[in-house]
Write a protein that holds these residues in place. Structure first.
Motif, PDB file in Angstrom:
ATOM      1  N   GLN A 104       0.680  -1.021  -0.002  1.00 33.89           N
ATOM      2  CA  GLN A 104       0.155   0.121   0.179  1.00 33.89           C
ATOM      3  C   GLN A 104       1.052   1.096  -0.043  1.00 33.89           C
ATOM      4  N   GLU A 105       1.769   1.847   0.651  1.00 29.35           N
ATOM      5  CA  GLU A 105       2.709   2.694   0.900  1.00 29.35           C
ATOM      6  C   GLU A 105       3.698   2.400   0.581  1.00 29.35           C
ATOM      7  N   THR A 106       4.421   1.175  -0.235  1.00 24.14           N
ATOM      8  CA  THR A 106       5.840   1.208  -0.274  1.00 24.14           C
ATOM      9  C   THR A 106       6.295   1.573  -1.691  1.00 24.14           C
ATOM     10  N   THR A 107       7.262   2.447  -1.977  1.00 26.50           N
ATOM     11  CA  THR A 107       7.762   2.979  -3.216  1.00 26.50           C
ATOM     12  C   THR A 107       9.006   2.958  -3.718  1.00 26.50           C
ATOM     13  N   THR A 108       9.444   2.731  -5.026  1.00 22.76           N
ATOM     14  CA  THR A 108      11.176   2.826  -5.541  1.00 22.76           C
ATOM     15  C   THR A 108      11.741   4.060  -3.963  1.00 22.76           C
ATOM     16  N   ASN A 109      12.798   3.224  -4.025  1.00 21.75           N
ATOM     17  CA  ASN A 109      13.936   3.537  -3.128  1.00 21.75           C
ATOM     18  C   ASN A 109      13.686   3.596  -1.845  1.00 21.75           C
ATOM     19  N   ASP A 110      11.954   2.682  -1.332  1.00 18.68           N
ATOM     20  CA  ASP A 110      11.667   2.549   0.347  1.00 18.68           C
ATOM     21  C   ASP A 110      12.758   1.357   0.639  1.00 18.68           C
ATOM     22  N   THR A 111      13.131   1.672   1.765  1.00 24.66           N
ATOM     23  CA  THR A 111      13.619   0.573   2.876  1.00 24.66           C
ATOM     24  C   THR A 111      12.438  -0.510   3.636  1.00 24.66           C
ATOM     25  N   LEU A 112      12.556  -1.854   3.374  1.00 25.09           N
ATOM     26  CA  LEU A 112      11.799  -2.417   4.288  1.00 25.09           C
ATOM     27  C   LEU A 112      12.467  -3.159   5.093  1.00 25.09           C
ATOM     28  N   SER A 113      12.331  -2.877   6.544  1.00 21.22           N
ATOM     29  CA  SER A 113      13.490  -3.548   7.569  1.00 21.22           C
ATOM     30  C   SER A 113      12.085  -4.113   8.455  1.00 21.22           C
ATOM     31  N   SER A 114      12.609  -4.876  10.401  1.00 17.05           N
ATOM     32  CA  SER A 114      12.239  -5.207  10.985  1.00 17.05           C
ATOM     33  C   SER A 114      12.195  -4.379  11.768  1.00 17.05           C
ATOM     34  N   LYS A 115      10.590  -4.546  12.664  1.00 20.00           N
ATOM     35  CA  LYS A 115      10.272  -3.006  12.992  1.00 20.00           C
ATOM     36  C   LYS A 115      11.412  -2.866  14.618  1.00 20.00           C
ATOM     37  N   GLU A 116      12.485  -4.015  14.500  1.00 19.53           N
ATOM     38  CA  GLU A 116      13.428  -4.035  15.914  1.00 19.53           C
ATOM     39  C   GLU A 116      14.632  -3.585  15.477  1.00 19.53           C
ATOM     40  N   LYS A 117      14.707  -3.487  13.997  1.00 15.47           N
ATOM     41  CA  LYS A 117      16.075  -2.827  13.380  1.00 15.47           C
ATOM     42  C   LYS A 117      15.647  -1.574  13.345  1.00 15.47           C
ATOM     43  N   LYS A 118      14.768  -0.947  12.093  1.00 17.51           N
ATOM     44  CA  LYS A 118      14.340   0.417  11.476  1.00 17.51           C
ATOM     45  C   LYS A 118      15.975   1.201  10.936  1.00 17.51           C
ATOM     46  N   VAL A 119      16.259   0.061  10.143  1.00 23.89           N
ATOM     47  CA  VAL A 119      17.627   1.093   9.266  1.00 23.89           C
ATOM     48  C   VAL A 119      17.332   1.031   7.813  1.00 23.89           C
ATOM     49  N   ALA A 120      17.828   2.684   7.552  1.00 21.69           N
ATOM     50  CA  ALA A 120      16.816   2.736   5.874  1.00 21.69           C
ATOM     51  C   ALA A 120      18.260   2.842   5.229  1.00 21.69           C
ATOM     52  N   ILE A 121      18.950   2.396   3.991  1.00 22.41           N
ATOM     53  CA  ILE A 121      19.556   2.068   3.283  1.00 22.41           C
ATOM     54  C   ILE A 121      19.353   2.460   2.333  1.00 22.41           C
ATOM     55  N   ARG A 122      20.966   3.298   2.133  1.00 25.37           N
ATOM     56  CA  ARG A 122      20.798   4.555   0.901  1.00 25.37           C
ATOM     57  C   ARG A 122      20.062   5.065  -0.153  1.00 25.37           C
ATOM     58  N   PRO A 123      19.253   5.115  -0.541  1.00 26.62           N
ATOM     59  CA  PRO A 123      18.693   5.444  -1.999  1.00 26.62           C
ATOM     60  C   PRO A 123      19.526   5.327  -2.970  1.00 26.62           C
ATOM     61  N   ILE A 124      19.284   4.714  -4.065  1.00 26.81           N
ATOM     62  CA  ILE A 124      19.619   4.823  -5.643  1.00 26.81           C
ATOM     63  C   ILE A 124      19.006   6.838  -5.223  1.00 26.81           C
ATOM     64  N   GLU A 125      20.758   6.801  -6.564  1.00 31.37           N
ATOM     65  CA  GLU A 125      20.464   8.376  -7.671  1.00 31.37           C
ATOM     66  C   GLU A 125      20.028   7.884  -8.612  1.00 31.37           C
ATOM     67  N   PHE A 126      18.795   8.433  -8.554  1.00 29.29           N
ATOM     68  CA  PHE A 126      18.213   8.207 -10.464  1.00 29.29           C
ATOM     69  C   PHE A 126      18.874   9.787 -10.850  1.00 29.29           C
ATOM     70  N   PRO A 127      19.136   9.582 -12.269  1.00 26.04           N
ATOM     71  CA  PRO A 127      19.617  10.901 -12.994  1.00 26.04           C
ATOM     72  C   PRO A 127      18.267  11.537 -12.510  1.00 26.04           C
ATOM     73  N   LYS A 128      18.734  13.180 -13.271  1.00 25.03           N
ATOM     74  CA  LYS A 128      17.583  14.325 -13.229  1.00 25.03           C
ATOM     75  C   LYS A 128      17.325  13.501 -14.617  1.00 25.03           C
ATOM     76  N   PRO A 129      16.400  13.887 -15.333  1.00 22.84           N
ATOM     77  CA  PRO A 129      16.033  14.070 -16.782  1.00 22.84           C
ATOM     78  C   PRO A 129      16.308  15.605 -17.750  1.00 22.84           C
ATOM     79  N   ASN A 130      15.752  15.555 -18.632  1.00 23.36           N
ATOM     80  CA  ASN A 130      17.312  15.861 -19.183  1.00 23.36           C
ATOM     81  C   ASN A 130      16.736  16.116 -20.265  1.00 23.36           C
TER      82      ASN A 130
END
Length: 168
Positions: free
Chosen positions: A92-118
């Motif tokens: 429902q709430e998850t989109t590209t670059n979100d981190t899924l984790s366990s509730k105990e750890k809650k660690v965010a992985i560095r998101p992918i840097e996509f290029p800007k539209p040109n």
């Protein structure tokens, strides 16, 4: 891989960790299943019919049936471990670059840097009644592809689409 914990400190995520850390790298619309979320597991194990924590939204996500993607085929599996790529439908709430984790750890992985539209172009519907159809189609494309954006200019009334040139 490095990530950030709840206090903002940088932490190392190892494949030996037991707690789940997975990065969503693509979201796409499947005509049969609906919204399909593709992810890579960096640590822990994600299981079918379980619950994960979305670090960005702070909400739990119910995980239904897990799949391995092989070309156009979706192979159902019961769990996906570290280093593997998988997919799940109808988050429902998850989109590209979100981190899924366990509730105990809650660690965010560095998101992918996509290029800007040109490249930006103005578009308009052929008929007056087609604005809604174009709007919903463009919104779906923008949701699936982070390098594709849609903007409605209030001063000119134009719909502007931006992308990566010939790719889009």
């Amino acid at each position: 891989i490095t990530g950030t914990d709840a206090s903002g400190e940088e932490v190392t995520i190892s494949t030996d960790d037991k707690e789940l850390s997975a990065l969503v790298y693509k979201t796409m619309a499947d005509p049969y299943v609906g919204k399909l979320t593709l992810f890579r597991v960096f640590s822990g194990t994600i299981r079918s019919d379980s619950t994960c924590y979305n670090v960005r939204t702070g909400k739990d996500e119910r995980i239904g049936q897990l799949f391995l993607i092989k070309g156009k085929d979706q192979i159902p599996v019961s769990k996906i471990g570290p280093g593997d790529l998988g997919a799940v439908a109808k988050l429902q709430e998850t989109t590209t670059n979100d981190t899924l984790s366990s509730k105990e750890k809650k660690v965010a992985i560095r998101p992918i840097e996509f290029p800007k539209p040109n490249m930006t172009l103005a578009i308009q519907p052929k008929a007056k009644g087609d604005e809604d159809k174009i709007g919903s189609g463009l919104a779906r494309l923008a949701e699936e592809d982070p390098t594709f954006t849609v903007e409605k200019r209030t001063d000119t009334g134009e719909n502007l689409v931006s992308g990566m040139g010939d790719l889009h």
